[in-house]
Design an enzyme around this catalytic site. Sequence first.
Site, PDB file in Angstrom:
ATOM      1  N   LYS A   1      64.213  42.458  53.835  1.00 33.83           N
ATOM      2  CA  LYS A   1      63.700  41.735  52.649  1.00 33.83           C
ATOM      3  C   LYS A   1      63.087  40.381  53.026  1.00 33.83           C
ATOM      4  O   LYS A   1      62.466  39.732  52.191  1.00 33.83           O
ATOM      5  CB  LYS A   1      64.834  41.502  51.639  1.00 33.83           C
ATOM      6  CG  LYS A   1      65.583  42.767  51.212  1.00 33.83           C
ATOM      7  CD  LYS A   1      64.744  43.614  50.305  1.00 33.83           C
ATOM      8  CE  LYS A   1      65.450  44.840  49.767  1.00 33.83           C
ATOM      9  NZ  LYS A   1      66.495  44.587  48.833  1.00 33.83           N
TER      10      LYS A   1
ATOM     11  N   GLU B   1      68.735  38.030  35.125  1.00 36.09           N
ATOM     12  CA  GLU B   1      69.049  37.450  36.447  1.00 36.09           C
ATOM     13  C   GLU B   1      68.598  35.997  36.527  1.00 36.09           C
ATOM     14  O   GLU B   1      69.297  35.153  37.090  1.00 36.09           O
ATOM     15  CB  GLU B   1      68.362  38.264  37.547  1.00 36.09           C
ATOM     16  CG  GLU B   1      69.009  39.620  37.774  1.00 36.09           C
ATOM     17  CD  GLU B   1      68.292  40.459  38.807  1.00 36.09           C
ATOM     18  OE1 GLU B   1      68.940  41.338  39.383  1.00 36.09           O
ATOM     19  OE2 GLU B   1      67.084  40.262  39.030  1.00 36.09           O
TER      20      GLU B   1
ATOM     21  N   GLY C   1      70.961  40.215  44.723  1.00 36.91           N
ATOM     22  CA  GLY C   1      70.029  40.727  45.725  1.00 36.91           C
ATOM     23  C   GLY C   1      68.624  40.200  45.468  1.00 36.91           C
ATOM     24  O   GLY C   1      68.404  39.367  44.575  1.00 36.91           O
TER      25      GLY C   1
HETATM   26  O1  LIG Z   1      66.058  43.861  38.991  1.00 33.00           O
HETATM   27  C1  LIG Z   1      66.666  44.013  40.042  1.00 33.00           C
HETATM   28  C2  LIG Z   1      67.056  42.952  40.939  1.00 33.00           C
HETATM   29  O2  LIG Z   1      66.177  41.861  40.992  1.00 33.00           O
HETATM   30  C3  LIG Z   1      67.568  43.359  42.302  1.00 33.00           C
HETATM   31  O3  LIG Z   1      68.413  42.337  42.712  1.00 33.00           O
HETATM   32  C4  LIG Z   1      66.493  43.579  43.343  1.00 33.00           C
HETATM   33  O4  LIG Z   1      65.591  44.552  42.896  1.00 33.00           O
HETATM   34  C5  LIG Z   1      67.094  44.008  44.702  1.00 33.00           C
HETATM   35  O5  LIG Z   1      67.754  45.219  44.541  1.00 33.00           O
HETATM   36  P1  LIG Z   1      68.394  45.994  45.773  1.00 33.00           P
HETATM   37  O6  LIG Z   1      69.569  45.206  46.225  1.00 33.00           O
HETATM   38  O7  LIG Z   1      68.763  47.341  45.204  1.00 33.00           O
HETATM   39  O8  LIG Z   1      67.326  46.121  46.830  1.00 33.00           O
END
Ligand SMILES: O=C[C@H](O)[C@H](O)[C@H](O)COP(=O)(O)O
EC number: 5.3.1.6
Length: 241
Positions: free
Chosen positions: A123, A105, A84
């Site tokens: 996003k 990541e 994500g």
């Molecule tokens: O540290 C977390 C990651 O980078 C996540 O992929 C990012 O914060 C997006 O998270 P979500 O899919 O819960 O919005």
Amino acid sequence: MNMDQLKRQAAGRALEEVRDGMQLGLGTGSTAKHFVELLGERVAAGLKVIGVPTSEATRLDAERCGVPLTTLDEIDHLDITIDGADEIDPELNLIKGGGGALLREKIVAAASDRMIVIADDTKWVPTLGRFPLPIEVIPFGLGATRRAIETAFAACGVSGQMAVRKAKGGAEDSHVFVTDGGHWILDAQLGRIVDPPGLAKALSVIPGVVEHGLFIGLASSAVLAGGEGIRVIERRKPKGD
Ligand SMILES: O=C[C@H](O)[C@H](O)[C@H](O)COP(=O)(O)O
């Protein structure tokens, strides 16, 4: 369709890219969690893949879903990382780390032939920076590190408040959030990052900064789910540019 259903849709579309025998990077966060669950269903149905999790939380999810796991010490590359993001711009530069997993990541994404970003379409932004930029730091010498970061911000034409991240759900005086690597996170409210690659480089050379949440040139494509359906955006430049 609610936000969670959109995230699952994006995850489902990315799953179509997965083939038997692939070695996968497994992202972190609420969207990546949907991917791990859907992947688990395919594994139960006979798909043969192996995954490298980008956080302890994802490792637990993958184990619960029956996805076989390995490490980057045991295999030499990954075919695809599916993860994500907190923000995605039209160059497919990203802000990541809202969940604190940015360091692992980035290591996993950099070791992958391709990175597919999955997200609901809120996003997608014209310019990165509305989401606070996570910067993972060593607690030792934090004052000096903060001053160096402020200097880097000024040189890159940005400024904004920085705050040490607190553990979720806690009060103002609650414990500091500690990453899987044992570090702290500074969240920087920059508003608008005019030159993400320049800022990424400037932050990377600061002693005390372990990693930052700007992912430049790593994403190969983005799968965005919204009210109008799914959009897949491919990166124009080759990986690493
Ligand atoms: O540290 C977390 C990651 O980078 C996540 O992929 C990012 O914060 C997006 O998270 P979500 O899919 O819960 O919005």
